[in-house]
Motif scaffolding. Structure first.
Motif, PDB file in Angstrom:
ATOM      1  N   LEU A  30      39.715  38.729  44.621  1.00 18.19           N
ATOM      2  CA  LEU A  30      40.164  37.390  44.232  1.00 18.19           C
ATOM      3  C   LEU A  30      39.333  36.807  43.100  1.00 18.19           C
ATOM      4  O   LEU A  30      39.799  35.929  42.383  1.00 18.19           O
ATOM      5  N   SER A  31      38.101  37.260  42.972  1.00 17.56           N
ATOM      6  CA  SER A  31      37.224  36.832  41.876  1.00 17.56           C
ATOM      7  C   SER A  31      36.093  37.849  41.778  1.00 17.56           C
ATOM      8  O   SER A  31      36.139  38.902  42.432  1.00 17.56           O
ATOM      9  N   VAL A  53      40.363  45.123  36.550  1.00 16.31           N
ATOM     10  CA  VAL A  53      40.236  43.761  36.024  1.00 16.31           C
ATOM     11  C   VAL A  53      39.098  43.687  35.009  1.00 16.31           C
ATOM     12  O   VAL A  53      39.229  43.072  33.948  1.00 16.31           O
ATOM     13  N   ALA A  70      50.327  38.837  42.782  1.00 19.98           N
ATOM     14  CA  ALA A  70      48.874  39.016  42.682  1.00 19.98           C
ATOM     15  C   ALA A  70      48.539  40.337  42.006  1.00 19.98           C
ATOM     16  O   ALA A  70      47.608  40.421  41.183  1.00 19.98           O
ATOM     17  N   THR A 111      48.988  40.018  38.370  1.00 23.65           N
ATOM     18  CA  THR A 111      47.833  39.323  37.797  1.00 23.65           C
ATOM     19  C   THR A 111      46.665  40.270  37.600  1.00 23.65           C
ATOM     20  O   THR A 111      45.996  40.256  36.559  1.00 23.65           O
ATOM     21  N   ILE A 112      46.408  41.113  38.594  1.00 24.46           N
ATOM     22  CA  ILE A 112      45.265  42.027  38.530  1.00 24.46           C
ATOM     23  C   ILE A 112      45.493  43.143  37.516  1.00 24.46           C
ATOM     24  O   ILE A 112      44.610  43.466  36.711  1.00 24.46           O
ATOM     25  N   GLY A 133      43.382  39.200  35.956  1.00 26.70           N
ATOM     26  CA  GLY A 133      42.809  38.731  37.211  1.00 26.70           C
ATOM     27  C   GLY A 133      42.231  37.329  37.118  1.00 26.70           C
ATOM     28  O   GLY A 133      42.903  36.378  36.734  1.00 26.70           O
ATOM     29  N   TRP A 134      40.945  37.207  37.471  1.00 23.27           N
ATOM     30  CA  TRP A 134      40.278  35.899  37.530  1.00 23.27           C
ATOM     31  C   TRP A 134      39.676  35.478  36.197  1.00 23.27           C
ATOM     32  O   TRP A 134      39.040  34.438  36.111  1.00 23.27           O
ATOM     33  N   ILE A 160      38.266  32.024  40.472  1.00 23.08           N
ATOM     34  CA  ILE A 160      39.426  32.262  41.337  1.00 23.08           C
ATOM     35  C   ILE A 160      40.592  31.344  40.979  1.00 23.08           C
ATOM     36  O   ILE A 160      41.763  31.676  41.243  1.00 23.08           O
ATOM     37  N   PHE A 195      42.968  33.153  38.861  1.00 25.29           N
ATOM     38  CA  PHE A 195      43.747  34.113  39.655  1.00 25.29           C
ATOM     39  C   PHE A 195      44.902  33.412  40.355  1.00 25.29           C
ATOM     40  O   PHE A 195      46.044  33.904  40.351  1.00 25.29           O
ATOM     41  N   THR A 231      48.918  33.927  39.457  1.00 24.54           N
ATOM     42  CA  THR A 231      49.807  34.379  40.538  1.00 24.54           C
ATOM     43  C   THR A 231      50.957  33.398  40.739  1.00 24.54           C
ATOM     44  O   THR A 231      52.118  33.797  40.908  1.00 24.54           O
TER      45      THR A 231
END
Length: 359
Positions: A113-114, A191, A266, A269-270, A275-276, A298, A301, A305
């Motif tokens: 997530l981060s 990421v 998600a 995103t990654i 990602g984050w 985060i 992220f 998402t």
């Protein structure tokens, strides 16, 4: 005040370190699953309101404040009776929704997530684990259709399983291109490979854009969402594989579908959106409080998402349902050949050391 916060945080860390390993994992699971289930609940509200606005109507508005609507829906389903059809396999009938939800949630174990948050987010074969776990979700669909002892449910299950298997291949090929460019199956490493001083410009958006399009459309098909919802075609087979389900058994299928939607967004995103990491170049990020908001974390992220999730809702309000033969043709005759050809292109770029990943 700052000294008090630092002291409190040190106490939290010290207490955390003396906790048994199993309790630490349990706390991490609860801390991840609670926001995820809340996100699923309020994603249903967002879908109904957004589609309502797109179709020039109000949407749900009868339970007082809008934030009460998912709670009202949950209470209604909890207190409804679970009706088990005659001559059905009772155990498999009740176990099928559990399989669907369990596979949708288990994949989150390796999602980073981060830079610091995640349960088992540094697994070297994290992407392989996600693909393996999510592919097991088709068993919940097949078992639900077969155990219901209903022709409509069985037909919906056959449609859904064929569709999921077909688009899993195209989705897997699309992600292979990201693996080739990043040189790792570790989601955190993928990421990190996207991070650069130019922000998202440093990542391979242009070389991998066709693979992203294939991945995202395949993800919509994987989750049986419109316009690929022939497995739940209300106008054809009366809701498909879960036509015989009611009460909490139906609610669990509902949760699994929306949890899978969030997982696909998600992963997008990654794998494709950094990602984050912030969408802004490093030089544009100021210091102080504003810098903490615009900088990496985060919150980026979550925002990315949510951005991808909007497309799931938009597609449902915009496109008519595909015919079953059109869906199969798109998966086998368009997406798979396109991904194979583009993987060759990405391979040539990597061998030639041409592209943003070599900056």
């Amino acid at each position: 005040m700052l000294e008090f916060l630092n002291t409190s945080w040190e106490w939290v860390i010290s207490i955390w370190n003396i906790l048994p390993w199993a309790i630490q994992i349990l706390i991490q699971i609860v801390a991840l699953m609670a926001p995820l289930m809340l996100s699923v609940a309020y994603l249903t509200l967002a879908e109904r309101k957004i589609i309502g606005y797109m179709q020039s109507r109000v949407g749900p508005h009868q339970v007082g404040p809008h934030w009460l609507q998912p709670i009202a829906d949950a209470c209604k389903l909890i207190f409804k009776e679970i009706i088990i059809p005659a001559r059905s396999n009772k155990f498999l009938f009740l176990f099928a929704p559990v399989i669907s939800l369990a596979t949708a949630l288990a994949a989150w174990a390796v999602i980073p997530l981060s830079t610091t948050l995640g349960i088992a987010d540094n697994v070297n074969a994290g992407l392989l684990y996600v693909l393996a776990i999510t592919s097991l979700g088709v068993y919940g669909v097949i078992i639900a259709g077969w155990s219901s002892n209903s022709k409509y449910a069985f037909l919906g299950a056959m449609r859904s399983s064929a569709q999921i298997v077909s688009y899993e291949i195209a989705m897997g090929f699309a992600l292979v291109g990201v693996i080739m460019a990043a040189g790792s199956l570790n989601l955190r490493d993928i990421v990190e490979a996207q991070h650069g001083v130019l922000g998202p410009i440093n990542w391979f958006w242009l070389p991998l854009l066709p693979l992203f399009i294939v991945y995202f459309i395949s993800g919509v098909a994987e989750t049986n969402r419109a316009p690929f919802d022939v497995a739940e075609g209300e106008s054809e087979i009366v809701a498909g594989f879960h036509v015989e389900y009611s009460g909490m058994a139906f609610a669990v299928f509902f949760l699994a579908e929306y949890a899978n939607m969030i997982l696909i967004a998600a992963l997008a995103t990654i794998m494709f959106a950094g990602g984050w990491y912030s969408i802004l170049p490093e030089a544009w990020i100021p210091g102080g409080v504003i810098g903490s908001l615009l900088g990496h974390g985060i919150h980026w992220f979550i925002l990315k998402t949510a951005f991808f999730l909007i497309f799931f809702l938009w597609f449902r309000a915009t496109f008519p349902r595909y015919r079953y033969d059109q869906i199969m043709r798109l998966g086998w005759k368009v997406f798979i050949p396109v991904t194979i050809v583009w993987l060759l292109v990405v391979g040539v770029l990597i061998l030639s050391q041409v592209g943003p990943w070599f900056d």
